[in-house]
Each structure stands twice: as structure tokens, then as C-alpha cells.
Design a protein around this motif. Structure first.
Motif, mmCIF file in Angstrom:
data_model
loop_
_atom_site.group_PDB
_atom_site.id
_atom_site.type_symbol
_atom_site.label_atom_id
_atom_site.label_comp_id
_atom_site.label_asym_id
_atom_site.label_seq_id
_atom_site.Cartn_x
_atom_site.Cartn_y
_atom_site.Cartn_z
ATOM 1 N N MET A 136 0.848 -1.106 -0.038
ATOM 2 C CA MET A 136 -0.045 -0.189 0.144
ATOM 3 C C MET A 136 0.981 1.192 0.051
ATOM 4 N N LYS A 137 0.311 2.427 -0.648
ATOM 5 C CA LYS A 137 1.344 3.447 -0.427
ATOM 6 C C LYS A 137 0.047 4.741 -0.196
ATOM 7 N N ALA A 138 0.571 5.672 0.558
ATOM 8 C CA ALA A 138 -0.237 6.973 0.910
ATOM 9 C C ALA A 138 0.407 7.849 0.085
ATOM 10 N N ILE A 139 -0.523 8.583 -0.837
ATOM 11 C CA ILE A 139 0.074 9.718 -1.792
ATOM 12 C C ILE A 139 -0.663 11.031 -1.468
ATOM 13 N N TRP A 140 -0.131 12.127 -1.510
ATOM 14 C CA TRP A 140 -0.647 13.442 -1.601
ATOM 15 C C TRP A 140 0.213 14.421 -2.241
ATOM 16 N N ASN A 141 -0.360 15.109 -3.172
ATOM 17 C CA ASN A 141 0.039 16.181 -3.786
ATOM 18 C C ASN A 141 1.216 15.432 -4.766
ATOM 19 N N ASN A 142 0.874 14.287 -5.336
ATOM 20 C CA ASN A 142 1.791 13.924 -6.063
ATOM 21 C C ASN A 142 3.212 13.181 -5.572
ATOM 22 N N GLN A 143 3.029 13.188 -4.232
ATOM 23 C CA GLN A 143 4.201 12.418 -3.325
ATOM 24 C C GLN A 143 3.940 11.250 -2.581
ATOM 25 N N VAL A 144 4.841 10.369 -2.776
ATOM 26 C CA VAL A 144 4.657 9.301 -1.718
ATOM 27 C C VAL A 144 4.884 9.226 -0.229
ATOM 28 N N LEU A 145 4.191 9.411 0.610
ATOM 29 C CA LEU A 145 4.125 9.585 2.032
ATOM 30 C C LEU A 145 4.715 8.416 2.761
ATOM 31 N N ALA A 146 3.931 7.328 2.517
ATOM 32 C CA ALA A 146 4.275 5.919 3.338
ATOM 33 C C ALA A 146 4.133 4.965 1.980
ATOM 34 N N SER A 147 4.856 3.966 2.401
ATOM 35 C CA SER A 147 4.777 2.764 1.518
ATOM 36 C C SER A 147 5.129 1.358 2.309
ATOM 37 N N SER A 148 4.106 0.722 2.347
ATOM 38 C CA SER A 148 4.326 -0.699 3.008
ATOM 39 C C SER A 148 3.528 -1.752 2.548
ATOM 40 N N ASN A 149 4.068 -3.067 2.621
ATOM 41 C CA ASN A 149 3.536 -4.217 2.317
ATOM 42 C C ASN A 149 2.442 -4.737 3.550
ATOM 43 N N LYS A 150 2.793 -4.057 4.702
ATOM 44 C CA LYS A 150 2.269 -4.707 5.820
ATOM 45 C C LYS A 150 1.521 -3.626 6.637
ATOM 46 N N THR A 151 0.483 -3.424 6.201
ATOM 47 C CA THR A 151 -0.210 -2.272 6.863
ATOM 48 C C THR A 151 -1.201 -2.975 7.819
ATOM 49 N N GLU A 152 -2.060 -2.351 8.912
ATOM 50 C CA GLU A 152 -3.208 -3.039 9.529
ATOM 51 C C GLU A 152 -4.294 -2.233 9.277
ATOM 52 N N VAL A 153 -5.365 -3.204 8.749
ATOM 53 C CA VAL A 153 -6.649 -2.343 8.527
ATOM 54 C C VAL A 153 -7.524 -2.493 9.825
ATOM 55 N N VAL A 154 -8.097 -1.151 10.039
ATOM 56 C CA VAL A 154 -8.817 -1.085 11.276
ATOM 57 C C VAL A 154 -10.095 -0.005 10.765
ATOM 58 N N GLU A 155 -11.279 -0.612 11.001
ATOM 59 C CA GLU A 155 -12.505 0.181 10.586
ATOM 60 C C GLU A 155 -12.064 0.954 9.007
ATOM 61 N N GLY A 156 -11.663 0.000 8.027
ATOM 62 C CA GLY A 156 -11.594 0.402 6.833
ATOM 63 C C GLY A 156 -10.428 1.377 6.525
ATOM 64 N N TYR A 192 -3.444 1.365 8.314
ATOM 65 C CA TYR A 192 -2.535 2.105 9.316
ATOM 66 C C TYR A 192 -0.938 1.601 8.795
ATOM 67 N N PHE A 193 -0.130 2.409 8.425
ATOM 68 C CA PHE A 193 1.202 2.058 8.143
ATOM 69 C C PHE A 193 2.250 2.176 9.404
ATOM 70 N N PRO A 194 3.202 1.026 9.357
ATOM 71 C CA PRO A 194 4.005 1.130 10.416
ATOM 72 C C PRO A 194 4.881 2.304 10.346
ATOM 73 N N PRO A 195 5.571 2.590 11.463
ATOM 74 C CA PRO A 195 6.130 3.998 11.425
ATOM 75 C C PRO A 195 7.320 4.033 10.507
ATOM 76 N N ALA A 196 8.022 2.806 10.452
ATOM 77 C CA ALA A 196 9.283 2.700 9.639
ATOM 78 C C ALA A 196 8.837 2.934 7.961
ATOM 79 N N ALA A 197 7.714 2.924 7.577
ATOM 80 C CA ALA A 197 6.986 3.265 6.408
ATOM 81 C C ALA A 197 6.949 4.562 5.925
ATOM 82 N N LEU A 198 6.846 5.582 6.960
ATOM 83 C CA LEU A 198 6.935 6.943 6.486
ATOM 84 C C LEU A 198 7.996 7.439 6.306
ATOM 85 N N ASP A 199 7.716 8.397 5.243
ATOM 86 C CA ASP A 199 9.108 9.187 4.958
ATOM 87 C C ASP A 199 8.760 10.634 5.639
#
Length: 94
Positions: free
Chosen positions: A1-21, A24-31
Motif C-alpha cells: 500500500m502507498k499513501a500519496i498526497w500532492n503527487n508525493q509518496v508519503l508512506a509505503s508498506s506491504n504490511k499495513t493493519e486495517v482497522v475500521e476500513g 495503518y502504516f508502520p512508523p518505519a514506512a513513513l517518509d
């Protein structure tokens, strides 16, 4: 999964936790260059108190666009420190 805003990847991880849809990205996945602590806090009855980050890309600031639970209640212990997004941040499959 990737989190993107303003054409920038903010976080990327193969191991997110899904809660209430929300992914959630692990802290190490964040730029962390794009994150600044916010003064905002909210309370969830079963997860506990959430803290927030402002997200900044270039000259654009998305206030309180990311949240996390630094010390969640036991029912949400699997997301301790993990970060989720809203306010226009796209979370997409990698």
C-alpha cells in the motif's frame, strides 16, 4: 500500500493493519520529511487518544491529515504508533 498526497509518496508498506476500513502504516514506512507533529488530539472509545501530523509537500500543508495512537487501549495494541490518513491523502494498492 502507498499513501500519496500532492503527487508525493508519503508512506509505503506491504504490511499495513486495517482497522475500521483505514490502512495503518508502520512508523518505519513513513517518509518523515513530510510530517510535522500537530497539536490536535481526539479520543476513540475503544482505541484511545489519537495524535496527529500535518503533512507538508512543497509549499502545501494538509493540516491534521495523518493520525496515530502512540499508546492505544489494549484492543488496538496492534496499531501502536501506526499511521493512518484522511483529508485527501490517497491510500492505494502498490
Amino acid at each position: 500500500m502507498k499513501a500519496i498526497w500532492n503527487n508525493q509518496v508519503l508512506a509505503s508498506s506491504n504490511k499495513t493493519e486495517v482497522v475500521e476500513g483505514n490502512h495503518y502504516f508502520p512508523p518505519a514506512a513513513l517518509d518523515m520529511q513530510f510530517f510535522k507533529s500537530s497539536d490536535k488530539h481526539t479520543v476513540c472509545s475503544w482505541k484511545g487518544t489519537a495524535s496527529y501530523y500535518d503533512v507538508t509537500v512543497g509549499d502545501h500543508v494538509n493540516e491534521d491529515a495523518a493520525w496515530f495512537y502512540p499508546d492505544p487501549k489494549s484492543a488496538a495494541s496492534n496499531i501502536t504508533g501506526y499511521v493512518a490518513f484522511w483529508k485527501g491523502v490517497q491510500v492505494v494498492a502498490d
